[in-house]
Enzyme design. Structure first.
Site, PDB file in Angstrom:
ATOM      1  N   GLU A  92       0.826  -1.250  -0.031  1.00 60.15           N
ATOM      2  CA  GLU A  92       0.066   0.014   0.010  1.00 60.15           C
ATOM      3  C   GLU A  92       0.859   1.241   0.241  1.00 60.15           C
ATOM      4  OE1 GLU A  92      -3.531   1.993   2.666  1.00 60.15           O
ATOM      5  OE2 GLU A  92      -3.327  -0.092   2.495  1.00 60.15           O
TER       6      GLU A  92
ATOM      7  N   LYS B  29      -7.878  -0.146  10.866  1.00 54.11           N
ATOM      8  CA  LYS B  29      -7.026  -0.779   9.844  1.00 54.11           C
ATOM      9  C   LYS B  29      -6.064   0.149   9.483  1.00 54.11           C
ATOM     10  CE  LYS B  29      -6.407  -1.247   5.121  1.00 54.11           C
ATOM     11  NZ  LYS B  29      -5.599  -0.116   4.304  1.00 54.11           N
TER      12      LYS B  29
ATOM     13  N   ASP C 100       3.463 -13.896  12.193  1.00 55.02           N
ATOM     14  CA  ASP C 100       2.303 -14.469  11.889  1.00 55.02           C
ATOM     15  C   ASP C 100       1.151 -13.255  11.730  1.00 55.02           C
ATOM     16  OD1 ASP C 100      -0.423 -15.636  11.688  1.00 55.02           O
ATOM     17  OD2 ASP C 100      -0.183 -17.401  12.719  1.00 55.02           O
TER      18      ASP C 100
ATOM     19  N   HIS D 172      -2.029  10.070  -0.417  1.00 51.23           N
ATOM     20  CA  HIS D 172      -2.030   8.839  -0.732  1.00 51.23           C
ATOM     21  C   HIS D 172      -2.306   8.665  -2.370  1.00 51.23           C
ATOM     22  CE1 HIS D 172      -3.374   4.730  -0.222  1.00 51.23           C
ATOM     23  NE2 HIS D 172      -4.216   4.698  -1.190  1.00 51.23           N
TER      24      HIS D 172
END
Length: 423
Positions: free
Chosen positions: A83, A261, A277, A375
Site C-alpha cells: 500500500e 485498519k 504470523d 495517498h
C-alpha cells in the site's frame, strides 16, 4: 477447456512439475500465468519447505521506515506492504515524535494461553475445582514437554479454569498459561495442551474436544506512547482535528474499523517483514478492540498541558524471533538483523510504535488536507506503471493525472497516448 482441480499426488511433485500440471489442468495459457512461477531457484526450495503445493513466490515491496527513536534508541524498521504512503507516513510521524523524545514503550512477559475444552461434565463446577486441586500435577506434565523452554526461564506457569455457557451446553475450559520466551509460542502451547488432554479428561470426568492456543493474547500486551509537537503537525486546529477523528472512532464501530485498519497498516507491515504470523496478530488486535463488548479504537489521543498531541496504544502482540518463517525465510532473517532486536518483547514494542506512528500519520492527513492528497500522489505512480509508462515517462504522467484530478487507469493510458503522439 474447463479447469479440473482433481490432481492425485499433486503434493508429491516438484514446484516446476506442479506448475506444468496447473497449466495443463487449468486450461489457461502458460503465458498468462507464467508469473506464478519464480526464477529464483533457491527461494523456491525454501518456499517449498514452508507451505504445501508450492509453484512460486510472491514478492511484496519492502521499505525501511526512518526517524524512529524508541526508548532512547534509534531503529531502521523494515516494512513489507503493497500500500502506498504507509512507510512514508510512519517515517514522517516518527520525525515529529523525535522532537519530544520519540516513542516510549513497555510490554508484558511473553505469555500465551492454550485452551482445553471439556464436554459432558456431569458436575462442571466440581470439575473446575478438581482441576485447580491438581494444578501442580498439570503444570509439571506440561513442562515435561519442553525442558529447553523451562531451562530458558519459560514454561507453563499457571492454569485458569472457566465455565463457558453456550446455548444449552456447558463447557469446562482449562487455560494453560505459558511463558514462551522469544517464540510466538503456538507450537509450544499446543504441544503442551495435547499432552495434558488425557489427564485433564480423567480429572474432570469429561471428554476433551479442542486443545489449541488462543490468539486473544491479552496477557501479552505491548504499550506505546508518544508526544507529537503541535506546530510540527500543522498547528492547534490539526491537533483538534486528530482528536475529533479519534473520538469519532472511539464512539462509532464503522469508523473504528477503518481507524484500526490504519494502525494495522503499520503493524502488519513489520510483522510480515520479520516473518511473523500476520493473521494471529490481527486477530488479537481486533479482539482487543472489542474487549469491552463494543468494537472501538485501539489507540487513544489527547492534549498535554502545552497543547501537543499525546498518542497512546495498548495491543496484544504475539510475535517471536525463533521458529516459523522468522528462521526459515532469508528476507525475514535479514529484517531481524537490520532491527538488531534481542528479544521478542523488544520486537513487539517496535511494532506497536510503528502502528501508532502510522495511525497518527493517517489521522493528520484526514485532519489537514484529506487522506487522498498524499495517498493518491503515490497511487498515481502505480497507475502510471500499470498503464505502461516507462521510468522516463512516469513523472510526467503522474503530474498530468494529479493536475486533472482523476487518477484512473483509462486517464493514464490516454495521457500516455497523447504524450507519445506528440513526440
Amino acid at each position: 477447456m474447463s479447469a479440473n482441480s482433481r490432481i492425485p499426488g499433486f503434493y508429491k511433485l516438484s514446484p516446476s512439475e506442479r506448475f506444468k500440471t496447473v497449466v495443463k489442468q487449468s486450461g489457461v495459457a502458460e503465458a498468462d500465468i507464467a508469473n506464478l512461477a519464480t526464477a529464483d531457484a533457491e527461494m523456491l526450495k525454501i518456499a517449498d519447505r514452508m507451505v504445501e503445493n508450492v509453484v512460486g513466490t510472491l514478492s511484496i515491496p519492502l521499505g525501511v521506515a526512518a526517524n524512529f527513536t524508541i526508548n532512547g534508541r534509534d531503529y531502521l524498521i523494515p516494512m513489507a506492504t503493497e500500500e502506498p504512503s504507509v512507510v512514508a507516513a510512519a517515517s514522517n510521524m516518527a520525525s515529529v515524535a523525535r522532537l519530544h523524545g520519540g516513542f516510549h514503550t513497555s510490554s508484558d512477559q511473553p505469555i500465551m494461553i492454550s485452551q482445553i475444552q471439556l464436554v459432558g461434565a456431569r458436575d462442571p463446577h466440581g470439575a473446575r475445582l478438581r482441576l485447580y486441586e491438581r494444578r501442580q500435577d498439570l503444570l509439571n506434565l506440561a513442562n515435561e514437554q519442553d525442558p529447553m523452554l523451562v531451562k530458558l526461564g519459560g514454561g507453563a506457569k499457571d492454569i485458569e479454569v472457566r465455565i463457558v455457557e453456550a446455548g444449552d451446553r456447558t463447557y469446562v475450559v482449562l487455560h494453560l498459561i505459558v511463558d514462551v520466551r522469544d517464540a510466538m509460542g503456538a507450537n509450544a502451547v499446543n504441544t503442551m495442551a495435547e499432552a495434558l488432554a488425557p489427564l485433564v479428561s480423567e480429572i474432570a470426568g469429561a471428554r476433551v474436544r479442542l486443545r489449541i492456543l488462543s490468539n486473544k493474547a491479552d496477557l501479552r500486551l505491548a504499550r506505546v506512547r508518544a508526544t507529537y509537537d503541535a506546530e510540527s503537525l500543522g498547528g492547534p486546529d490539526v491537533v483538534d482535528g486528530i482528536i475529533d477523528a479519534y473520538v469519532f472512532a472511539a464512539a462509532d464501530p464503522y469508523r473504528a474499523a477503518t481507524h484500526n485498519k490504519g494502525i494495522m497498516n503499520g503493524i502488519t507491515a513489520v510483522v510480515l517483514a520479520t516473518g511473523n504470523d500476520t493473521r494471529a496478530v490481527e486477530a488479537g488486535a481486533h479482539s482487543h478492540a472489542a474487549a469491552s463488548g463494543r468494537y472501538t479504537s485501539l489507540s487513544h489521543y489527547e492534549k498535554d498541558a502545552a497543547g501537543n498531541l499525546v498518542g497512546t496504544m495498548e495491543v496484544p502482540m504475539a510475535v517471536g524471533l525463533v521458529g516459523g518463517a522468522t528462521k526459515t525465510h532469508p528476507v525475514a532473517q535479514a529484517a531481524v538483523k537490520l532491527l538488531g532486536v534481542k528479544s521478542a518483547q523488544e520486537l513487539a514494542e517496535i511494532i506497536v510504535a510503528v502502528g501508532l506512528a502510522q495511525n497518527t500519520g493517517a489521522l493528520r492527513a484526514l485532519a489537514a488536507e484529506g487522506i487522498q492528497k498524499g495517498h493518491m500522489s503515490l497511487h498515481a505512480r502505480n497507475i502510471a506503471v500499470a498503464a505502461g509508462a516507462s521510468s522516463e515517462e512516469i513523472d510526467e504522467v503522474v503530474a498530468r493525472l494529479r493536475k486533472d484530478g482523476h487518477v484512473r487507469i483509462d486517464k493514464a493510458e490516454a495521457v500516455l497516448a497523447e504524450m507519445r503522439s506528440g513526440r
